[in-house]
Design a protein around this motif. Structure first.
Motif, PDB file in Angstrom:
ATOM      1  N   LYS A  94       0.815  -1.213   0.000  1.00  0.00           N
ATOM      2  CA  LYS A  94       0.000   0.000   0.000  1.00  0.00           C
ATOM      3  C   LYS A  94       0.854   1.271   0.000  1.00  0.00           C
ATOM      4  O   LYS A  94       0.335   2.366  -0.197  1.00  0.00           O
ATOM      5  CB  LYS A  94      -0.926   0.017   1.223  1.00  0.00           C
ATOM      6  N   LEU A  95       2.162   1.137   0.253  1.00  0.00           N
ATOM      7  CA  LEU A  95       3.050   2.303   0.261  1.00  0.00           C
ATOM      8  C   LEU A  95       3.226   2.837  -1.145  1.00  0.00           C
ATOM      9  O   LEU A  95       3.041   2.111  -2.131  1.00  0.00           O
ATOM     10  CB  LEU A  95       4.410   1.913   0.850  1.00  0.00           C
ATOM     11  N   ASP A  96       3.622   4.098  -1.263  1.00  0.00           N
ATOM     12  CA  ASP A  96       3.857   4.635  -2.598  1.00  0.00           C
ATOM     13  C   ASP A  96       5.151   4.049  -3.154  1.00  0.00           C
ATOM     14  O   ASP A  96       5.951   3.469  -2.415  1.00  0.00           O
ATOM     15  CB  ASP A  96       3.885   6.175  -2.576  1.00  0.00           C
ATOM     16  N   PRO A  97       5.377   4.147  -4.477  1.00  0.00           N
ATOM     17  CA  PRO A  97       6.533   3.492  -5.111  1.00  0.00           C
ATOM     18  C   PRO A  97       7.881   3.840  -4.483  1.00  0.00           C
ATOM     19  O   PRO A  97       8.738   2.976  -4.319  1.00  0.00           O
ATOM     20  CB  PRO A  97       6.452   3.996  -6.561  1.00  0.00           C
ATOM     21  N   THR A  98       8.066   5.129  -4.129  1.00  0.00           N
ATOM     22  CA  THR A  98       9.345   5.532  -3.528  1.00  0.00           C
ATOM     23  C   THR A  98       9.538   4.867  -2.174  1.00  0.00           C
ATOM     24  O   THR A  98      10.629   4.384  -1.857  1.00  0.00           O
ATOM     25  CB  THR A  98       9.404   7.061  -3.362  1.00  0.00           C
ATOM     26  N   GLU A  99       8.478   4.830  -1.373  1.00  0.00           N
ATOM     27  CA  GLU A  99       8.558   4.198  -0.054  1.00  0.00           C
ATOM     28  C   GLU A  99       8.847   2.704  -0.188  1.00  0.00           C
ATOM     29  O   GLU A  99       9.602   2.144   0.609  1.00  0.00           O
ATOM     30  CB  GLU A  99       7.258   4.433   0.709  1.00  0.00           C
ATOM     31  N   GLN A 100       8.260   2.067  -1.170  1.00  0.00           N
ATOM     32  CA  GLN A 100       8.517   0.644  -1.385  1.00  0.00           C
ATOM     33  C   GLN A 100       9.985   0.405  -1.766  1.00  0.00           C
ATOM     34  O   GLN A 100      10.592  -0.582  -1.351  1.00  0.00           O
ATOM     35  CB  GLN A 100       7.590   0.098  -2.474  1.00  0.00           C
ATOM     36  N   LYS A 101      10.545   1.323  -2.552  1.00  0.00           N
ATOM     37  CA  LYS A 101      11.969   1.210  -2.908  1.00  0.00           C
ATOM     38  C   LYS A 101      12.845   1.366  -1.679  1.00  0.00           C
ATOM     39  O   LYS A 101      13.846   0.662  -1.521  1.00  0.00           O
ATOM     40  CB  LYS A 101      12.331   2.264  -3.959  1.00  0.00           C
ATOM     41  N   VAL A 102      12.476   2.300  -0.794  1.00  0.00           N
ATOM     42  CA  VAL A 102      13.235   2.501   0.441  1.00  0.00           C
ATOM     43  C   VAL A 102      13.202   1.236   1.293  1.00  0.00           C
ATOM     44  O   VAL A 102      14.222   0.804   1.837  1.00  0.00           O
ATOM     45  CB  VAL A 102      12.675   3.699   1.248  1.00  0.00           C
ATOM     46  N   VAL A 103      12.030   0.614   1.409  1.00  0.00           N
ATOM     47  CA  VAL A 103      11.900  -0.626   2.179  1.00  0.00           C
ATOM     48  C   VAL A 103      12.804  -1.708   1.594  1.00  0.00           C
ATOM     49  O   VAL A 103      13.537  -2.388   2.319  1.00  0.00           O
ATOM     50  CB  VAL A 103      10.432  -1.108   2.182  1.00  0.00           C
ATOM     51  N   LYS A 104      12.757  -1.869   0.277  1.00  0.00           N
ATOM     52  CA  LYS A 104      13.547  -2.912  -0.383  1.00  0.00           C
ATOM     53  C   LYS A 104      15.048  -2.680  -0.200  1.00  0.00           C
ATOM     54  O   LYS A 104      15.792  -3.599   0.169  1.00  0.00           O
ATOM     55  CB  LYS A 104      13.198  -2.965  -1.869  1.00  0.00           C
ATOM     56  N   LEU A 105      15.490  -1.451  -0.454  1.00  0.00           N
ATOM     57  CA  LEU A 105      16.922  -1.150  -0.408  1.00  0.00           C
ATOM     58  C   LEU A 105      17.440  -1.084   1.030  1.00  0.00           C
ATOM     59  O   LEU A 105      18.518  -1.613   1.331  1.00  0.00           O
ATOM     60  CB  LEU A 105      17.202   0.181  -1.108  1.00  0.00           C
TER      61      LEU A 105
END
Length: 241
Positions: free
Chosen positions: A192-203
């Motif tokens: 449900k997070l926005d794309p940038t937040e999802q990238k932060v979680v992954k990285l």
């Protein structure tokens, strides 16, 4: 591994009976949390076995104090608790490790004598003055003054984006968050997070990159990543609660 429902039932039974067999069963079920967090901090000056012992003791205490009626899953409750205990252990460890006793004792005397001298004279004492005050040699005074204690993970560091913690700029090569990512509820909330937040979680959490590394990869500042990280954690915490 026991189910969440069975776990809640055991927690309630333990709170009612204080049966150590039930407590031990719960500890055994959640020991993986202690192992994951101990591995996260291993290789930074403290042996894994020592960290696991500290984390396990915190886990036991957490099991003894946990109330299933508060509406929070035990893993959500215990993860920051164990992390905090490990960080406190690092702080305590950093104050004493690898420091000869005589140097430690003299360093404490120098600090006290310097403070007293400054209060009386308005200036700090010289090396020779300290040597006379403490009945020591100038060489010993210089050795004690040159000592630098190991740095705490919570130490403040300055960078182009302002001040932060040392822990925030150290990359984490263990996939700690990945183990929790397998949780269906957590995976659903992350989606449900926005794309940038999802990238932060992954990285940041899955690949273990430092905030500075994530910032460079996304073309943003380390401070932006730090703020995004806090925002993400708060969002997930509220959602999972």
């Amino acid at each position: 591994m026991i189910s969440t429902q069975e776990s809640d039932k055991l927690f309630r039974e333990y709170r009612a009976t204080r049966d150590k067999d039930i407590r031990n069963k719960l500890v055994e079920n959640y020991i993986y949390v202690a192992e994951i967090l101990a591995k996260k901090f291993a290789g930074r000056g403290v042996e894994y076995d020592d960290l696991l012992q500290v984390a396990s003791e915190a886990l036991i205490t957490g099991v003894e104090k946990f109330d299933p009626d508060v509406g929070v899953q035990f893993t959500t409750y215990i993860t920051p608790t164990v992390t905090g205990v490990i960080k406190n252990y690092f702080r305590d460890f950093s104050r004493a490790v690898r420091l000869p006793r005589k140097v430690y004792t003299l360093s404490a005397k120098i600090k006290s004598a310097t403070g007293e001298y400054f209060q009386e004279h308005g200036v700090k004492p010289t090396i020779s003055q300290l040597a006379r005050l403490l009945d020591s040699t100038e060489e010993a005074i210089m050795e004690a003054l040159e000592y630098r204690a190991p740095i705490s993970l919570d130490a403040k560091v300055a960078g182009d984006d302002g001040e932060g913690r040392l822990y925030d700029v150290i990359p984490d090569n263990s996939n700690t968050f990945e183990s929790f990512y397998d949780s269906e509820s957590l995976r659903s909330e992350i989606a449900k997070l926005d794309p940038t937040e999802q990238k932060v979680v992954k990285l940041r959490f899955i690949q273990g990159k430092s905030q500075s590394e994530v910032g460079k990869m996304l073309g943003v500042s380390q401070m932006f990543v730090s703020r995004a990280e806090r925002k993400i954690v708060e969002k997930l915490r509220k959602s999972l609660l």
